[in-house]
Each structure stands twice: as C-alpha cells, then as structure tokens.
Design a protein around this motif. Structure first.
Motif, PDB file in Angstrom:
ATOM      1  N   GLU A 137      -7.802  -9.650  -3.571  1.00  0.00           N
ATOM      2  CA  GLU A 137      -7.080  -9.089  -2.432  1.00  0.00           C
ATOM      3  C   GLU A 137      -8.029  -8.283  -1.551  1.00  0.00           C
ATOM      4  O   GLU A 137      -9.127  -7.919  -1.970  1.00  0.00           O
ATOM      5  CB  GLU A 137      -5.932  -8.191  -2.918  1.00  0.00           C
ATOM      6  N   ASN A 138      -7.567  -7.998  -0.340  1.00  0.00           N
ATOM      7  CA  ASN A 138      -8.370  -7.182   0.575  1.00  0.00           C
ATOM      8  C   ASN A 138      -8.512  -5.771   0.004  1.00  0.00           C
ATOM      9  O   ASN A 138      -7.532  -5.049  -0.117  1.00  0.00           O
ATOM     10  CB  ASN A 138      -7.680  -7.126   1.943  1.00  0.00           C
ATOM     11  N   PRO A 139      -9.741  -5.350  -0.359  1.00  0.00           N
ATOM     12  CA  PRO A 139      -9.890  -4.038  -0.997  1.00  0.00           C
ATOM     13  C   PRO A 139      -9.506  -2.878  -0.094  1.00  0.00           C
ATOM     14  O   PRO A 139      -9.156  -1.803  -0.581  1.00  0.00           O
ATOM     15  CB  PRO A 139     -11.384  -3.991  -1.353  1.00  0.00           C
ATOM     16  N   TYR A 140      -9.546  -3.087   1.212  1.00  0.00           N
ATOM     17  CA  TYR A 140      -9.207  -2.007   2.128  1.00  0.00           C
ATOM     18  C   TYR A 140      -7.701  -1.721   2.121  1.00  0.00           C
ATOM     19  O   TYR A 140      -7.258  -0.716   2.668  1.00  0.00           O
ATOM     20  CB  TYR A 140      -9.693  -2.338   3.537  1.00  0.00           C
ATOM     21  N   TYR A 141      -6.924  -2.596   1.501  1.00  0.00           N
ATOM     22  CA  TYR A 141      -5.506  -2.359   1.323  1.00  0.00           C
ATOM     23  C   TYR A 141      -5.169  -1.894  -0.091  1.00  0.00           C
ATOM     24  O   TYR A 141      -4.194  -1.169  -0.300  1.00  0.00           O
ATOM     25  CB  TYR A 141      -4.695  -3.626   1.616  1.00  0.00           C
ATOM     26  N   TYR A 142      -5.960  -2.334  -1.082  1.00  0.00           N
ATOM     27  CA  TYR A 142      -5.570  -2.139  -2.471  1.00  0.00           C
ATOM     28  C   TYR A 142      -6.457  -1.160  -3.243  1.00  0.00           C
ATOM     29  O   TYR A 142      -6.127  -0.801  -4.363  1.00  0.00           O
ATOM     30  CB  TYR A 142      -5.560  -3.489  -3.202  1.00  0.00           C
ATOM     31  N   VAL A 143      -7.583  -0.774  -2.673  1.00  0.00           N
ATOM     32  CA  VAL A 143      -8.455   0.183  -3.331  1.00  0.00           C
ATOM     33  C   VAL A 143      -8.412   1.489  -2.548  1.00  0.00           C
ATOM     34  O   VAL A 143      -8.522   1.484  -1.318  1.00  0.00           O
ATOM     35  CB  VAL A 143      -9.902  -0.343  -3.424  1.00  0.00           C
ATOM     36  N   TYR A 144      -8.258   2.603  -3.253  1.00  0.00           N
ATOM     37  CA  TYR A 144      -8.079   3.886  -2.585  1.00  0.00           C
ATOM     38  C   TYR A 144      -9.376   4.362  -1.940  1.00  0.00           C
ATOM     39  O   TYR A 144     -10.477   4.084  -2.429  1.00  0.00           O
ATOM     40  CB  TYR A 144      -7.533   4.924  -3.573  1.00  0.00           C
TER      41      TYR A 144
END
Length: 426
Positions: A137-144
């Motif tokens: 997934e797009n890390p900019y959406y799912y990683v804090y």
C-alpha cells in the motif's frame, strides 16, 4: 509400489537471488547506478520502507542488504507479529547474533497500528535495529509520520516481461536438474509466454515454470515445454489476455486508446473488436473508462458518465451482447472533442507537491474557525476574489482552458463573472 513425493520450498524461494546482479527489474534501485546499490556500497544502511506490488523483489533486496552488510536478518510479518516479537528481536542486539547489527524486515507494515509502529521508534533511534519495512500500500497513507520521517522510502515496480526473461532462462537449468533423466526441454517461446502471463510478478513466473516442468516430468509424452504447454496453467479468466504473440494484448489496448485519441472511429471499432473477439471484455472496459477522462475530459464532461453507463451495461450483459454498449462508447469517444487539460493540470500540481511546495494550508481555510474566510455565496455571481492556494504556490496556474467549445464557454463565463461579480449581495 508406494509412490514417494518430494517436499521442498517453492522455486521462487529455492532460486532467490543472492546479489543485486542476479535480481531482475528495479534498475532504478539495484542496477549499476541504483540507489540501493550505492547506499549498500557506502556502508551506512538507513532504515527504509519498500513499497510496491507483491513479488517484485522487496524481500530479496532486504536479504541481500543484510547479507552484504554483515547484519543478522530477522523477518516478521505484521499480520501476525506482536510488540513482544519486536522486543525479542531488539533483545538479540545484546548477544552474539546481534554483534554485526540486527536488520528487522517487517512485512506488510500497514497492518501494524499506530502504537505498534511507534514502538519501533526507540529501537531505530538508538541504533539497536535497522528497519526495512515493506508494504503493498501507499506508505504515505498507512505509515505514521513519525516513522516515515526516520525512514527512506523506495518504490518497487512491476517487473516487465523483457526483464523477467533472463531470470527465467537462468532458472531453467536448476529446475531441469531436479529431473536429470527425463529429457525435458523448454522453448524460448514458452519462457516468453510465462513472462507475459506473470503480470510483473517474479514469484508467479517461477511458479508457472516449475509447474510446467513438473507436468512434463509426470508423463511419458510432451517432454518439450512449449507455449501451448504453459497455457494449460492459465485460468479461464485469463483466456482472452494472451495469444500466440503474447504481448499483443497490451498492444491492442494501446492501439484502442491511440485510435480514440486520434479521433478515428474505424480504428477504434477494429481494435475493440480484436479485444472482444479474444474474450477480454474487462480490460477493454477499464481502458474505455480511462480514455473518457484522459483524452476527452473537459471537452465533453458527460463522456465519462456515458462511458460508465455503457461499461456497466456490458458487465450486466456479458459477451457477446456486451459488444453493443461498448462499441457505442468507443465510437462516441472517438468522435467527441478532445481535451487533456484536467490531468495535465493535475500532473503540474503533483510536481509542485513532490518538490515540497504548498505544505502550509492557508490560515483562512483551516478548520474549525476559518478566520478571514469570505463566503462566496454572499456576493454577486457567487464569487469573490480570494486566495485558496498556499502562499508559496499562490501564483501558480495549473489548469489552462482548452480550445474546445465547452472549455472556451466556461472561460468566457468566468471572465464575465470576475469582471462584473464579487460585489456584496443586498
């Protein structure tokens, strides 16, 4: 006589590359001038996040980095790992196994919640763990943000068929060596078919090839693995995506779009017919939906709605009846006026965002108080002069009106409003 079966790891694991030179695809990361290759050569390995489709080399790259840097690699999957597992890995840094450093490869990090992700911070900051996290997934959406700011982010892309071929050719001798007395051969046409069918997935390509070898070894005939042999392993849902030339399917989709973009209804009908006669309706539906917004766009905004209605009708009907609404959509799109102004505007805005511009939201647009915001409906023309862009991009003009009648009408309307409107309503 009792049959005996050999249990072993899948081919993708048995034949996993040991160096960047053995990897295929991802030249921007692991090629001669690739970012990861140069980082590894520097001797300073930062914490990283790898994102991209499954089986594109994320785990392999992490293994190579760990091996080449002398670190001990520990692999956790966020779908089942807990904070206790992370703490156990961190505890190894005090023992012999952690003498060269611990590289934690955390797969599917998007399944860790905020607390779990934040728990990684102290181990990264004090150097006990070098983290490589992967996600589809797009890390900019799912990683804090706190974790993102401490990691370098790298994108893995689907591996192209021509990039997969060398990997498949290298795998053939190893797979055939497992059946040394069976006289099995593999044609290059078969390998090209596998590469095309794999849809950018290295693991899938090796699994297909291994299955084809097992099939050939399981009987007394068909010792030569051909493209036709490989097609025995294609599910029926893929039947329309491949033909004797393998890459023709993708060329046909491109031809359909280019014909519509070029306003040639005859060519559009022809290429649509090629796709539908091959049994591939879904790819044609998806491409028509894209074309409606990418190539017609603001010149005829209703094209997207009409195309969507035709596509939904086709999905309800199925082939062969689906050809009727789909060809209506194709001819309508080919004969409609064309404009790409909207997505060109998007790309220009995205370029500014990637360059780090426009990060600060204008104060009068921020919730909850919106201090200084002026309500346009209180003014004539329902418009008032007011800045909506962040200060560092406030003079940008991303959207430029096209020359078609629809956009020129909109331009004239807004020129009139801005000249005569903006006065407080009584």
């Amino acid at each position: 006589m009792e049959e005996r079966y050999t249990v072993r790891a899948p081919a993708a694991d048995r034949l996993r590359p040991k160096t960047f030179d053995e990897m295929v695809g991802q030249a921007h990361l692991v090629g001669p001038r690739g970012v990861l290759r140069r980082i590894l050569a520097s001797g300073q390995i930062p914490s990283m996040i790898f994102f991209g489709p499954p089986a594109t080399g994320k785990t392999t790259a992490a293994s190579i980095i760990a091996s080449a840097s002398g670190m001990t690699m520990r692999h956790l999957n966020a779908t089942e790992a807990s904070l206790a597992d992370v703490r156990d890995v961190a505890a190894e840094t005090g023992g012999i196994m952690g003498a060269g450093g611990i590289l934690l490869y955390l797969d599917e990090i998007q399944y860790f919640n905020k607390k779990q992700q934040q728990s990684l911070l102290e181990y990264i900051e004090d150097g006990r763990i070098t983290l490589i996290a992967s996600t589809t997934e797009n890390p900019y959406y799912y990683v804090y943000d706190a974790l993102l700011s401490r990691c370098s982010v790298f994108e893995f892309k689907p591996v192209k068929p021509e990039e997969l071929l060398p990997r498949l050719r290298a795998a053939v001798p190893a797979l055939l060596a497992e059946h040394p007395d069976d006289g099995i051969t593999v044609t290059d046409e078969a390998l090209r078919t596998v590469a095309q069918m794999a849809s950018g997935d290295v693991r899938r390509s090796l699994t297909m090839l291994e299955s084809a070898v097992a099939y050939a070894a399981g009987g007394d005939d068909e010792r030569e693995i051909t493209a036709e042999t490989v097609r025995k392993f294609i599910p029926s849902v893929y039947a329309g995506q491949f033909d004797g030339h393998d890459d023709v399917h993708y060329d046909l989709l491109a031809c359909l779009q280019k014909s519509i973009r070029g306003s040639d209804p005859d060519a559009a009908v022809f290429y649509l017919a090629r796709l539908l006669e091959g049994g591939d309706m879904l790819s044609a539906c998806r491409r028509l939906l894209v074309i409606a917004s990418e190539d017609i766009g603001q010149a005829y905004p209703m094209a997207a709605a009409i195309t969507y209605a035709c596509v939904e009708s086709a999905r309800q009907l199925g082939l062969p009846e689906a050809r009727v609404p789909l060809v209506n959509a194709a001819v309508m799109l080919a004969t409609a006026p064309k404009s790409n102004t909207s997505y060109v505007a998007f790309d220009a805005a995205a370029a500014d965002i990637k360059a780090g511009r426009g990060l600060e939201i204008p104060p009068h647009l921020r919730s909850p108080l919106f201090k200084g915001y002026v309500y346009p409906h209180d003014f004539t023309g329902d418009w008032v002069a007011q800045s909506y862009l962040p200060d560092d991009v406030k003079d940008r003009h991303y959207y430029v009106y096209g020359e078609n009648k629809t956009e020129q009408s909109a331009k004239a309307y807004w020129e009139k409003i801005r000249a005569e409107g903006g006065k407080k309503k009584p």
